[in-house]
Design a protein around this motif. Structure first.
Motif, PDB file in Angstrom:
ATOM      1  N   ILE A   1       0.974  -8.551  -4.491  1.00  0.00           N
ATOM      2  CA  ILE A   1       0.858  -8.095  -3.078  1.00  0.00           C
ATOM      3  C   ILE A   1       1.041  -6.817  -2.516  1.00  0.00           C
TER       4      ILE A   1
ATOM      5  N   ARG B   1      -0.195  -3.749   0.601  1.00  0.00           N
ATOM      6  CA  ARG B   1      -0.336  -4.245   2.439  1.00  0.00           C
ATOM      7  C   ARG B   1      -2.212  -3.541   2.676  1.00  0.00           C
TER       8      ARG B   1
ATOM      9  N   GLU C   1      -3.293 -10.342  -3.900  1.00  0.00           N
ATOM     10  CA  GLU C   1      -3.687 -10.541  -1.953  1.00  0.00           C
ATOM     11  C   GLU C   1      -3.052  -8.903  -0.667  1.00  0.00           C
ATOM     12  N   GLN C   2      -4.116  -8.861   0.029  1.00  0.00           N
ATOM     13  CA  GLN C   2      -3.161  -8.394   0.904  1.00  0.00           C
ATOM     14  C   GLN C   2      -2.557  -8.786   1.675  1.00  0.00           C
ATOM     15  N   GLY C   3      -1.098  -8.501   1.616  1.00  0.00           N
ATOM     16  CA  GLY C   3       0.062  -8.225   3.042  1.00  0.00           C
ATOM     17  C   GLY C   3       0.603  -7.342   3.060  1.00  0.00           C
TER      18      GLY C   3
ATOM     19  N   TYR D   1       6.482 -12.778   3.263  1.00  0.00           N
ATOM     20  CA  TYR D   1       4.998 -11.808   3.885  1.00  0.00           C
ATOM     21  C   TYR D   1       4.033 -11.857   4.681  1.00  0.00           C
ATOM     22  N   ARG D   2       3.015 -11.108   5.244  1.00  0.00           N
ATOM     23  CA  ARG D   2       2.882 -11.664   6.879  1.00  0.00           C
ATOM     24  C   ARG D   2       1.410 -10.836   6.111  1.00  0.00           C
ATOM     25  N   THR D   3       0.477 -11.931   5.978  1.00  0.00           N
ATOM     26  CA  THR D   3      -1.020 -11.662   5.970  1.00  0.00           C
ATOM     27  C   THR D   3      -1.837 -11.102   6.853  1.00  0.00           C
ATOM     28  N   LYS D   4      -3.064 -10.691   6.462  1.00  0.00           N
ATOM     29  CA  LYS D   4      -3.789  -9.384   7.790  1.00  0.00           C
ATOM     30  C   LYS D   4      -4.132  -9.757   8.714  1.00  0.00           C
ATOM     31  N   GLU D   5      -4.120 -11.679   8.862  1.00  0.00           N
ATOM     32  CA  GLU D   5      -4.637 -12.765   9.805  1.00  0.00           C
ATOM     33  C   GLU D   5      -3.288 -13.029  10.657  1.00  0.00           C
TER      34      GLU D   5
ATOM     35  N   GLU E   1       2.930 -15.404   8.398  1.00  0.00           N
ATOM     36  CA  GLU E   1       3.777 -15.477   7.063  1.00  0.00           C
ATOM     37  C   GLU E   1       3.845 -17.009   6.170  1.00  0.00           C
TER      38      GLU E   1
END
Length: 555
Positions: free
Chosen positions: A151, A153, A243-245, A262-266, A269
């Motif tokens: 993961i 950012r 994954e991006q988050g 974690y929280r994704t770019k969209e 959570e």
């Protein structure tokens, strides 16, 4: 005429009783199997006896039939009660497990309810951060057939002013990990050593690479290009998921880290669970405080410039100017670009917006850079693309936490003067990290200009010691390049510089003043290196095999 009597009455009566059991009807008292006109008194008596016996039998049957439904109803009630109790216990246990798994230990140690969305738990290792350390680790674990969830950012190519010089020791680790092709196709430049400049003099320090293949050398490049290549290499493995988050907290249960939130770019959570979570999200880690006791020191700030279309005085070498008040670094990052890093001591910088930084660079720094690159330096300043990066130093002080560990700059940092950060991240071996960390922080303090006469003499002695050549230069450079991880060699060379400074003060004849200055030099050297060694840990630095958590037989 004789009376007519049916002889097979018992058989008929048996059939009648059998039918009564199913119909639950009582027989009529007027039911007769003989013709009334032919019935005599004796016949009435016999009929009455048979009817009385039949009535008694039917009463017994009726009482039996009446008891069976009550017994069945009681059994059904008991079974229903047992089922209800069983379902209640199972539901309560399920709710308790959900409640425990929903606890999240956040950065400030608060406990909050987690979201319902959960990532597939078929993961062996979660890696937070896909920089140099995270990408290399993901590739290594992926090749070992571990299921890895990385993961990061921001997966876009970053434009950084540090992490651009890989020492030969780091390049050897790339070869060992099968990642050496990551420095190809990014216009990386070979680096064969350093050149020190001081007061118009210079000394050339070459890496001791005589015993290695011709391809082994340092590499300098754009950090973003190098990291992207490493990510691509790791992502080619089918069992590595990138994954991006942004990881917001670690999930803890009964003192053990179970995964991350974690929280994704969209903005969605998620939770991800794995037996092991490795945090290597860089110097700005937001999870560090959960796993270690950070003591971050910011001794200075790098001011970064890119000099375009210029050549350094010595090709394929890093250039270090022992300027006033602090060092200036230059090294190639592509075939047409040179990175220049100006160290500014302290945390207070001249503002960039109002032009004070540009004025400082042109009036204070430009006269100290080599003449060959001075014009390109001034041009870069006037162009205005000035960037800054705080130089952080943090010794490793982990909090043993089951299920999680720290790596890379999230774990410990050193002054970037020696460019050893990526070598430490790739090696991640205690002697290598401790040696490079101690050397970087000690060398920076020695290279700083000072009003203290003992510190100034130590700085002069260091430059002259390295200029002697032979083992006096190859030994320290081997330490700096990561080729020699032995901390005892570092301590010996460091105090050899101090003794060298002391001895030359005694020539041609010693005096009380020179002896006193020499004693101050020894004391100053001790005050520089011993606190750094203490912060790194004497035991883990010099006796790492005595620490079971570090040296342990593989499973």
């Amino acid at each position: 005429m004789k009376p007519f009597v049916i002889r097979n009455l018992p058989r008929f009566q048996s059939t009648l009783r059998s039918s009564l059991l199913y119909t639950n009807h009582r027989p009529s008292s007027r039911f007769s199997l003989s013709t009334r006109r032919f019935t005599t008194g004796a016949t009435y008596i016999r009929r009455w006896k048979a009817t009385a016996a039949q009535t008694l039998k039917l009463s017994a049957v009726n009482s039996t039939v009446m008891m069976k439904p009550a017994k069945i109803a009681l059994d059904q009630f008991i079974a229903s009660l047992f089922t209800f109790l069983l379902l209640y216990i199972l539901r309560r246990s399920s709710n308790k497990n959900k409640k425990n798994r929903g606890l999240v230990v956040s950065q400030n140690d608060t406990v909050s309810k987690n979201l319902e969305t959960e990532v597939d738990s078929g993961t062996d290792v979660i890696i937070v951060g896909a920089g140099v350390a995270g990408s290399a680790l993901a590739h290594t674990l992926g090749k070992a057939r571990r299921r890895v969830h990385v993961i990061e950012r921001d997966l876009s190519e970053q434009d950084r002013i540090v992490g651009e010089l890989l020492q030969p020791g780091g390049y050897l680790k790339l070869i060992e990990l099968g990642l050496e092709d990551c420095v190809k196709k990014i216009d990386a430049q070979r680096v064969l050593g350093y050149v020190l400049f001081k007061d118009g003099k210079h000394t050339k320090l070459a890496y001791p690479l005589e015993t290695f293949d011709s391809d082994v050398a340092g590499r300098s490049f754009h950090n973003g290009r190098f990291v992207q290549r490493m990510r691509e290499k790791a992502f080619t493995l089918s069992n590595v998921r990138l994954e991006q988050g942004t990881v917001t907290s670690l999930l803890e249960e009964d003192g053990t880290i179970k995964g991350v939130r974690y929280r994704t770019k969209e903005g969605n959570e998620f939770r991800s669970f794995a037996p092991l979570t490795i945090v290597c999200d860089g110097c700005f880690s937001n999870l560090r405080r959960s796993l270690c006791k950070p003591k971050v020191d910011v001794p200075s700030t790098f001011v970064g410039l890119v000099l375009e279309n210029c050549e350094l005085p010595f090709a394929n070498h890093g250039h270090v100017v022992l300027g006033d008040p602090s060092p200036i670094l230059m090294y190639p990052i592509s075939s047409s670009e040179v990175r220049c890093l100006v160290d500014v001591p302290g945390q207070k910088l001249p503002p960039i917006a109002n032009g004070e930084m540009a004025k400082y660079l042109k009036t204070r720094v430009a006269p100290q850079v080599p003449t060959k690159v001075r014009e390109a330096f001034i041009t870069a300043v006037e162009k205005g693309n000035i960037r800054t990066m705080p130089n952080r130093s943090m010794p490793a002080d982990p909090i043993p936490t089951p299920g999680a560990l720290l790596l890379g700059d999230a774990f410990n940092m050193r002054h970037p003067l020696t460019g050893g950060g990526m070598t430490v991240a790739l090696a991640d071996i205690v002697p290598v990290a401790s040696t490079i960390n101690t050397l970087a922080d000690a060398l920076y303090k020695v290279f700083l200009a000072s009003s203290d006469e003992a510190r100034t003499e130590m700085r002069e002695a260091c430059f002259d010691y390295l200029s002697l050549g032979g083992v006096f230069s190859s030994g320290p450079v081997a330490l700096l390049s990561g080729l020699n991880p032995r901390p005892l060699s570092l301590v010996l060379h460091f105090f050899a510089v101090a003794i060298y400074a002391f001895c030359r003060l005694m020539l041609p004849f010693p005096s009380i003043e020179s002896f006193w200055l020499g004693a101050r030099i020894i004391s100053s050297a001790s005050s520089i290196i011993f606190p750094i060694i203490k912060a790194e840990g004497v035991r883990q630095m010099f006796f790492p095999r005595t620490i079971p958590a570090i040296y342990r037989a593989p499973p």
